[in-house]
Design a protein around this motif. Structure first.
Motif, PDB file in Angstrom:
ATOM      1  N   ALA A 175       1.101  -1.089  -0.187  1.00 24.45           N
ATOM      2  CA  ALA A 175      -0.347  -0.325  -0.145  1.00 24.45           C
ATOM      3  C   ALA A 175       0.856   1.375  -0.152  1.00 24.45           C
ATOM      4  O   ALA A 175       1.055   2.119  -0.696  1.00 24.45           O
ATOM      5  CB  ALA A 175      -1.062   0.007   1.019  1.00 24.45           C
ATOM      6  N   HIS A 176       1.783   1.283   1.163  1.00 25.77           N
ATOM      7  CA  HIS A 176       2.826   2.490   0.376  1.00 25.77           C
ATOM      8  C   HIS A 176       3.383   2.650  -0.639  1.00 25.77           C
ATOM      9  O   HIS A 176       3.459   3.437  -0.529  1.00 25.77           O
ATOM     10  CB  HIS A 176       3.501   2.428   2.601  1.00 25.77           C
ATOM     11  CG  HIS A 176       4.810   3.462   2.393  1.00 25.77           C
ATOM     12  ND1 HIS A 176       4.523   4.140   2.735  1.00 25.77           N
ATOM     13  CD2 HIS A 176       6.144   4.388   1.761  1.00 25.77           C
ATOM     14  CE1 HIS A 176       5.106   5.184   3.287  1.00 25.77           C
ATOM     15  NE2 HIS A 176       6.214   4.723   1.809  1.00 25.77           N
ATOM     16  N   SER A 177       3.659   1.523  -1.019  1.00 20.29           N
ATOM     17  CA  SER A 177       4.636   2.081  -2.259  1.00 20.29           C
ATOM     18  C   SER A 177       4.156   2.142  -3.755  1.00 20.29           C
ATOM     19  O   SER A 177       3.930   3.278  -4.022  1.00 20.29           O
ATOM     20  CB  SER A 177       5.259  -0.278  -2.788  1.00 20.29           C
ATOM     21  OG  SER A 177       6.443   0.591  -3.947  1.00 20.29           O
ATOM     22  N   GLU A 178       2.793   1.532  -3.314  1.00 17.08           N
ATOM     23  CA  GLU A 178       1.694   1.756  -4.845  1.00 17.08           C
ATOM     24  C   GLU A 178       0.955   3.720  -4.573  1.00 17.08           C
ATOM     25  O   GLU A 178       0.951   4.144  -5.061  1.00 17.08           O
ATOM     26  CB  GLU A 178       0.031   1.351  -4.824  1.00 17.08           C
ATOM     27  CG  GLU A 178       0.989  -0.373  -4.882  1.00 17.08           C
ATOM     28  CD  GLU A 178       1.483  -0.156  -6.558  1.00 17.08           C
ATOM     29  OE1 GLU A 178       0.907   0.450  -7.139  1.00 17.08           O
ATOM     30  OE2 GLU A 178       2.481  -0.890  -6.258  1.00 17.08           O
ATOM     31  N   LEU A 179       0.952   3.981  -3.109  1.00 12.29           N
ATOM     32  CA  LEU A 179       0.608   5.557  -3.043  1.00 12.29           C
ATOM     33  C   LEU A 179       0.937   5.560  -3.145  1.00 12.29           C
ATOM     34  O   LEU A 179       1.167   7.480  -4.242  1.00 12.29           O
ATOM     35  CB  LEU A 179      -0.425   5.538  -1.324  1.00 12.29           C
ATOM     36  CG  LEU A 179      -0.575   6.604  -0.968  1.00 12.29           C
ATOM     37  CD1 LEU A 179      -2.017   6.480  -1.807  1.00 12.29           C
ATOM     38  CD2 LEU A 179      -0.413   6.141   1.077  1.00 12.29           C
ATOM     39  N   SER A 180       2.437   5.956  -2.550  1.00  9.62           N
ATOM     40  CA  SER A 180       3.524   6.599  -3.429  1.00  9.62           C
ATOM     41  C   SER A 180       4.227   6.696  -4.558  1.00  9.62           C
ATOM     42  O   SER A 180       4.033   7.736  -5.149  1.00  9.62           O
ATOM     43  CB  SER A 180       5.279   5.501  -2.659  1.00  9.62           C
ATOM     44  OG  SER A 180       6.608   7.502  -3.273  1.00  9.62           O
ATOM     45  N   THR A 181       4.059   5.733  -5.591  1.00  6.30           N
ATOM     46  CA  THR A 181       4.055   5.854  -7.211  1.00  6.30           C
ATOM     47  C   THR A 181       2.901   6.621  -7.454  1.00  6.30           C
ATOM     48  O   THR A 181       2.589   7.322  -9.087  1.00  6.30           O
ATOM     49  CB  THR A 181       3.667   4.435  -7.135  1.00  6.30           C
ATOM     50  OG1 THR A 181       4.897   3.319  -6.727  1.00  6.30           O
ATOM     51  CG2 THR A 181       3.607   3.823  -9.233  1.00  6.30           C
ATOM     52  N   VAL A 182       1.670   6.779  -7.446  1.00  9.68           N
ATOM     53  CA  VAL A 182       0.270   7.163  -7.173  1.00  9.68           C
ATOM     54  C   VAL A 182       0.871   8.859  -7.008  1.00  9.68           C
ATOM     55  O   VAL A 182       0.594   9.640  -8.500  1.00  9.68           O
ATOM     56  CB  VAL A 182      -0.878   6.787  -7.316  1.00  9.68           C
ATOM     57  CG1 VAL A 182      -1.840   8.400  -7.065  1.00  9.68           C
ATOM     58  CG2 VAL A 182      -1.246   5.376  -7.040  1.00  9.68           C
ATOM     59  N   PHE A 183       1.354   9.068  -6.603  1.00 12.60           N
ATOM     60  CA  PHE A 183       1.823  10.659  -6.476  1.00 12.60           C
ATOM     61  C   PHE A 183       2.888  10.658  -7.068  1.00 12.60           C
ATOM     62  O   PHE A 183       2.944  12.280  -7.667  1.00 12.60           O
ATOM     63  CB  PHE A 183       1.747  11.230  -4.451  1.00 12.60           C
ATOM     64  CG  PHE A 183       0.784  10.897  -3.699  1.00 12.60           C
ATOM     65  CD1 PHE A 183      -0.090  11.476  -3.888  1.00 12.60           C
ATOM     66  CD2 PHE A 183       1.284  10.023  -2.341  1.00 12.60           C
ATOM     67  CE1 PHE A 183      -1.408  11.461  -2.886  1.00 12.60           C
ATOM     68  CE2 PHE A 183      -0.381  10.284  -1.541  1.00 12.60           C
ATOM     69  CZ  PHE A 183      -1.169  10.968  -2.157  1.00 12.60           C
ATOM     70  N   TYR A 184       4.011  10.176  -7.152  1.00 11.09           N
ATOM     71  CA  TYR A 184       4.976  10.693  -8.100  1.00 11.09           C
ATOM     72  C   TYR A 184       4.453  10.683  -9.706  1.00 11.09           C
ATOM     73  O   TYR A 184       4.556  12.013 -10.069  1.00 11.09           O
ATOM     74  CB  TYR A 184       5.697   9.392  -7.966  1.00 11.09           C
ATOM     75  CG  TYR A 184       6.955   9.929  -8.422  1.00 11.09           C
ATOM     76  CD1 TYR A 184       7.618  10.367  -8.831  1.00 11.09           C
ATOM     77  CD2 TYR A 184       7.841   9.568  -9.859  1.00 11.09           C
ATOM     78  CE1 TYR A 184       8.821  11.609  -9.554  1.00 11.09           C
ATOM     79  CE2 TYR A 184       8.024   9.286 -10.952  1.00 11.09           C
ATOM     80  CZ  TYR A 184       9.143   9.656 -10.629  1.00 11.09           C
ATOM     81  OH  TYR A 184      10.164  10.793 -11.706  1.00 11.09           O
ATOM     82  N   GLU A 185       3.595   9.319  -9.588  1.00 19.20           N
ATOM     83  CA  GLU A 185       3.276   9.486 -11.512  1.00 19.20           C
ATOM     84  C   GLU A 185       2.103  10.147 -12.094  1.00 19.20           C
ATOM     85  O   GLU A 185       1.998  11.260 -12.912  1.00 19.20           O
ATOM     86  CB  GLU A 185       2.859   8.285 -11.639  1.00 19.20           C
ATOM     87  CG  GLU A 185       4.040   7.380 -11.810  1.00 19.20           C
ATOM     88  CD  GLU A 185       3.553   5.516 -12.333  1.00 19.20           C
ATOM     89  OE1 GLU A 185       2.414   5.685 -12.833  1.00 19.20           O
ATOM     90  OE2 GLU A 185       4.774   5.294 -12.396  1.00 19.20           O
TER      91      GLU A 185
END
Length: 819
Positions: free
Chosen positions: A734-744
Motif C-alpha cells: 500500500a505504501h509503495s503504490e500510494l507513493s507511486t500514484v503521487f509521483y506519477e
C-alpha cells in the motif's frame, strides 16, 4: 543446560532483584532520613496506614501547612503571570530558608499583594468611571445640541469661545445663553445618559423600546476608548447612549433597565459651559489617577520580580516537604511514640547506598539512637524495576503500555529495540521517506537539552519522548528502502547497472514488452528494471508476502524460546516439558515447514505451487506431489510432520493438569514433604527476601479448563498469528503504490506541462501529500501495526505482564511530574 545457566546476565533481560526491608526510625531523625531517601530515589514505601483517612494520620497538620503554602505560592505565581512577568529560572543565591520562616514570608507577601490588588482595583474602578464619564460628557453633548439645521457661523464662534475661556458664561450675552439653553425640559421631556457594553446594545435598545412602548428616543455612539475590565483584565468596547423620554415613571423604568444590563448612568448638564467645566475637572482627575496607577503597578512589578527570583526554589522546597510528610504518614508510630516503623521495597544493589544515607541522617540530626535497617521475608510479589536510559526508556514504555512485566520475567523490550523499528521499516521501505524521518529524529536529538527543559504539547511531548525510536525506525527504513530500491517510489542504479536489458535493438518500450537477463544478478536489493514491467506486482507481492511469513515465524519462535528461559529461570520443569516442547514442535511442523519450503524454492528456482503443497498436506497427505515436489521423500516427511502436530495437541492439554493433581494429593497425604521447585526462586541471592505465597486450594476443574483454553488459543493462534504477519506485505504494498500514484499522477503529470505555475502547484501538492499522507498517516499506521505484532503475536507466547511497577519515593519524580 549448565552452559545456559552460566551465561552472563543480559541488561534489561530480567528486572532488578528486590528485597523487602523494615526501617525503624527515631522520631528526631525520621524527617531527615526520609528526605535523604527521597534524594536517593531507590526506596518504595508501603502504606501501613491504609485503613486510616488522611485526617487521622500523624502528620496531617504538617501536610495542611504545606498545602496552604502551596496555595500561596500558586497565588503568587498567578500574579506574576498576570503581570506578564517571567519567574526566574536561575537558582537563588539566598541561604537555605527554614520552613517556618518561609511560611511567615509567604503570609506577608500574600497579604501585601492582596492589599495592592485591592487598591489597584479600586483605583482602576475609579479611573474607569471617570473615563466613562468623560466619554459620556463628550458624546452626549453632541446629542443635546440642535440638529435640525447646520451649525451657523455664530454657533461655531460660540463654541470656540467656550473652548478658549472658562468665564465665557459670565460675559456672554443673554441671547447667547438662550441659544445654549434652548433644549431644556420645559415641556417635561427628560433624558438619561450613560454607557453600556457594545455586546448588549441591541438587546438594551429593544428592552427600552418595549418597556416605553416606543415613547422614547434612543441615541448612541461608539466610545473611542476601550475600558479595562479589572475582573478579567481585558479591554471591553462600550457604547455611549442618551435616552430621551417623558414622565417620571418612565425614568424609573429606564434606570432599572440600565441596572439590569450593567449600564453605568452619568448626569450630563444641558448647559454647555457646565459640561466644559465638568470635563476639565474629570480630565484633571484622570491625569492624577493615571499617574497613581502607573506608580502602583511599577511598585507591584518590582515586588513580584523580587519574589519571582526565589519562587522556583520555594515551590520546590514546599513540594519536597509535603512529599516527605506524606511519606511519613505511611509509617507506623511505635507504641512508645519514640520511633516510626516503615516497610518497603528496594533493589538489592541499593542496600549500601540506603544504609549510607540513613547513617548520614542519624549524624546530621544528632540522634542518640541509630536507624535500624532490617531485611524481611514477604509473601507478596516484589515490584518490577528496570534501569533504563534515554535510549532504552522509550522501548520499555512501549512494553509497559501493554503490561508491566512480572517480577524477574523475561523483558520483551530487549528484543523490541531491534524488532520493532525493523518491522516498521518493512512496512515503509522507502529510503527517501527514511531520510526525511532521519532528519526529524536528528533535529529532536540535537535539541534534546533545550526541548527537554520546555513544556511541550501532547503531540510534541510524545514525539520527543520517542526520538530514539524514530531514529532507529528511520535507519531501518533507509535499509529496507535500499533493498526494495525505492526513493519516493523511484528506483535507482546505486549498486551497479541492471541485470536486464531490451530483448533486441528494435525494442523501444522495454518496460511494457519484457526484458531478458544479460549479466549477473543485481548485487544488492531489487533490480531497478522490475519497476514498470509486467511482472512487477506479481514479483514484489510474492517476495514481500514470503518475507513476511519468514519474519513472523522467526519472531514467534523467539517468543516460544523466551518462554523456555522463563520456565527455566523459575525452575518450572512442567512448563518446559508440556508447553515449550510441544509448542515448538507444533509451530515448526506446520509453519516452520512452510518457511523451509519458501527458502528451498528460492534456492532451487523451482516453480512449485506452495499453496497446493500446504493445502493437500492436510486434505490428501499421501497423494503424490508431482511437479510440486521440491525434494525427495517430501511426502513421507510431510506425513511425519502432520502426525507430530496432531500428537502435540493432547501433549499440551492432558499431562500437566493430572501431574499437578498428583503432586498436590501427595503433598497433603504426607507421602512427600518436598516443596515444588517453583517455591524458591532466589536461592542464589542472599538478600532477596521475596518468597512465593502459600498455594491456594487446588481445583482440578479450574486448572484443566485453563489448560484447555491455553491449548486451543495456541493452536488457533498459530494460524491466525502467522496470517497476521501478512500485514507487513499489505502495508508495504500500500505504501509503495500510494507513493507511486503521487509521483506519477501528480508530480510527473504536472511536469509534463510547460507552465511554471502548473509545475509549482504540482510540486506543492506532491510535497503536501508526501509530508502529511506518507510521512504522517502512513508512518502512524505502520507504527500501530508494528505495535500490534509485538503486543499480540510476539508477547503472548511468553509474556504475562501482570506485575506492577517499582515507584520509589523520589524528589526527581516530583520535578518530572511538575506542570
Amino acid at each position: 543446560m549448565e552452559y545456559i545457566d552460566n551465561l552472563p546476565s543480559m541488561d534489561l533481560m530480567r528486572s532488578e532483584k528486590m528485597m523487602f526491608v523494615q526501617l525503624i526510625l527515631p522520631v528526631e531523625s525520621a524527617h531527615r532520613a526520609v528526605s535523604y531517601l527521597g534524594q536517593l530515589g531507590l526506596m518504595q514505601f508501603r502504606d501501613l496506614n491504609d485503613d486510616k483517612s488522611p485526617f487521622q494520620r500523624t502528620f496531617v497538620n504538617q501536610v495542611k501547612r504545606c498545602a496552604e503554602m502551596s496555595r500561596k505560592l500558586r497565588f503568587i505565581k498567578d500574579q506574576i503571570h498576570k503581570a506578564c512577568l517571567t519567574p526566574s529560572s536561575n537558582s537563588s543565591s539566598q541561604s537555605d530558608t527554614d520552613l517556618e520562616e518561609l511560611e511567615i514570608q509567604l503570609a506577608e507577601h500574600e497579604h501585601g499583594l492582596s492589599e495592592m490588588n485591592a487598591n489597584s482595583e479600586k483605583l482602576q474602578q475609579t479611573y474607569n468611571e471617570l473615563l466613562e464619564f468623560k466619554m459620556v460628557l463628550q458624546k452626549a453633548g453632541d446629542f443635546l445640541l440642535p440638529s435640525e439645521s447646520p451649525m451657523t457661523g455664530q454657533d461655531t464662534e460660540l463654541n470656540d469661545n467656550v473652548h478658549i475661556s472658562d468665564d465665557y458664561a459670565d460675559t456672554s450675552s443673554l441671547l447667547d445663553q438662550e441659544m445654549l439653553n434652548g433644549h431644556s425640559t420645559q415641556c417635561g421631556v427628560g433624558f438619561v445618559s450613560g454607557i453600556v457594553p457594545k455586546s448588549k446594545v441591541l438587546r438594551f435598545e429593544r428592552m427600552l423600546f418595549r418597556t416605553t412602548r416606543g415613547n422614547m428616543l434612543f441615541n448612541q455612539a461608539p466610545a473611542y476608548d476601550q475600558i479595562l475590565d479589572p475582573a478579567t483584565n481585558e479591554m471591553v468596547e462600550k457604547t455611549v447612549f442618551v435616552v430621551s423620554f417623558s414622565g417620571e415613571q418612565v425614568r424609573v423604568k429606564i434606570l432599572n433597565i440600565c441596572e439590569a444590563f450593567g449600564a453605568n448612568c452619568y448626569p450630563v448638564p444641558e448647559e454647555m459651559t457646565k459640561r466644559r467645566h465638568i470635563t476639565q475637572e474629570v480630565l484633571s482627575h484622570l491625569s492624577d489617577l493615571k499617574t497613581t496607577l502607573e506608580a502602583g503597578l511599577c511598585h507591584r512589578d518590582k515586588v513580584l520580580t523580587s519574589i519571582g527570583f526565589h519562587l522556583p526554589k520555594w515551590m520546590n522546597m514546599v513540594k519536597r516537604e509535603k512529599a516527605v510528610y506524606d511519606t511519613l504518614n505511611m509509617l507506623n508510630f511505635d507504641v512508645t511514640k519514640k520511633c516510626l516503623v516503615g516497610e518497603g521495597w528496594c533493589p538489592i544493589f541499593a542496600k549500601t547506598k540506603i544504609q549510607e544515607a540513613l547513617q548520614r541522617a542519624t549524624c546530621d540530626s544528632n540522634s542518640q539512637a541509630d536507624i535500624i535497617f532490617h531485611v524481611k521475608d514477604s509473601l507478596e510479589s516484589p515490584p518490577t524495576y528496570f534501569q533504563t536510559n534515554n535510549f532504552t526508556n522509550a522501548y520499555q514504555e512501549i512494553v509497559n503500555a501493554y503490561g508491566v512485566a512480572k517480577y524477574q520475567e523475561a523483558n520483551p523490550a530487549v528484543y523490541t529495540i531491534i524488532t520493532f523499528p525493523f518491522l516498521f521499516a518493512v512496512m515503509v521501505g522507502d529510503w527517501g521517506h527514511g531520510i526525511c524521518l532521519l532528519l526529524g529524529a536528528l533535529i529532536l536529538i540535537v535539541r534534546e537539552k533545550k526541548l527537554g527543559s520546555q513544556k511541550l504539547g501532547s503531540f510534541m511531548e510524545m514525539l520527543f519522548g520517542g526520538r530514539y525510536v524514530l531514529l532507529l525506525m528511520s535507519l531501518f527504513s533507509i535499509y529496507c528502502g535500499l533493498i526494495y530500491n525505492e526513493f519516493f517510489s523511484v528506483p535507482f542504479n546505486i549498486f551497479g547497472s541492471s541485470a536486464y536489458r531490451c530483448r533486441d535493438a528494435t525494442c523501444s518500450e522495454s518496460r511494457s514488452i519484457g526484458l531478458i537477463k544479460y549479466q549477473d544478478t543485481y548485487p544488492f536489493g531489487v533490480d531497478p528494471s522490475w519497476r514498470g514491467s509486467r511482472s512487477e506486482l506479481p514479483f514484489l507481492n510474492s517476495l514481500k508476502m514470503k518475507m513476511s511469513i519468514l519474519f513472523g515465524i522467526a519472531q514467534m519462535n523467539l517468543g516460544i524460546i523466551l518462554s523456555y528461559f522463563n520456565a527455566r529461570h523459575f525452575r518450572n520443569s512442567l512448563d518446559i516439558k508440556y508447553q515449550f516442547v510441544p509448542q515448538m514442535i507444533f509451530l515448526n511442523s506446520l509453519f516452520g515447514y512452510l518457511s523451509l519450503l519458501i527458502i528451498t524454492k528460492w534456492c532451487t528456482g523451482s516453480k512449485a505451487d506452495l499453496y497446493h503443497v500446504m493445502i493437500y498436506m492436510f486434505l490428501s497427505p499421501f497423494e503424490d506431489l508431482g511437479e510440486n515436489q521440491l525434494f525427495s521423500g517430501q511426502t513421507f516427511f510431510q506425513v511425519m510432520l502432520l502426525l507430530l502436530a496432531v500428537i502435540t495437541v493432547p501433549w499440551m492439554l492432558f499431562p500437566k493438569p493430572f501431574i499437578l493433581k498428583r503432586l498436590q494429593s501427595e503433598r497433603f497425604q504426607g507421602r512427600t514433604y518436598q516443596s515444588l521447585e517453583t517455591s524458591d526462586i532466589y536461592n542464589d541471592v542472599e538478600f532477596d527476601s521475596a518468597s512465593q505465597p502459600d498455594p491456594e486450594e487446588f481445583d482440578f476443574t479450574e486448572v484443566f479448563v485453563h489448560q484447555m483454553i491455553h491449548t486451543i488459543e495456541f493452536v488457533l493462534g498459530a494460524v491466525s498469528n502467522t496470517a497476521s504477519y501478512l500485514r507487513l506485505w499489505a502495508l508495504s504494498l500500500a505504501h509503495s503504490e500510494l507513493s507511486t500514484v503521487f509521483y506519477e499522477k501528480v508530480l510527473l503529470l504536472a511536469w509534463g506541462y510547460d507552465s511554471l505555475v502548473i509545475r509549482l502547484v504540482g510540486l506543492a501538492v506532491f510535497a503536501f501529500a508526501t509530508a502529511f499522507i506518507l510521512l504522517m498517516m502512513e508512518t502512524l499506521s505502520a507504527f500501530l501495526h508494528a505495535l500490534r505484532l509485538h503486543w499480540v503475536e510476539f508477547q503472548n507466547k511468553f509474556y504475562s505482564g501482570d506485575g506492577y511497577k517499582f515507584e520509589p519515593f523520589s524528589f526527581a519524580a516530583l520535578n518530572d511530574g511538575e506542570d
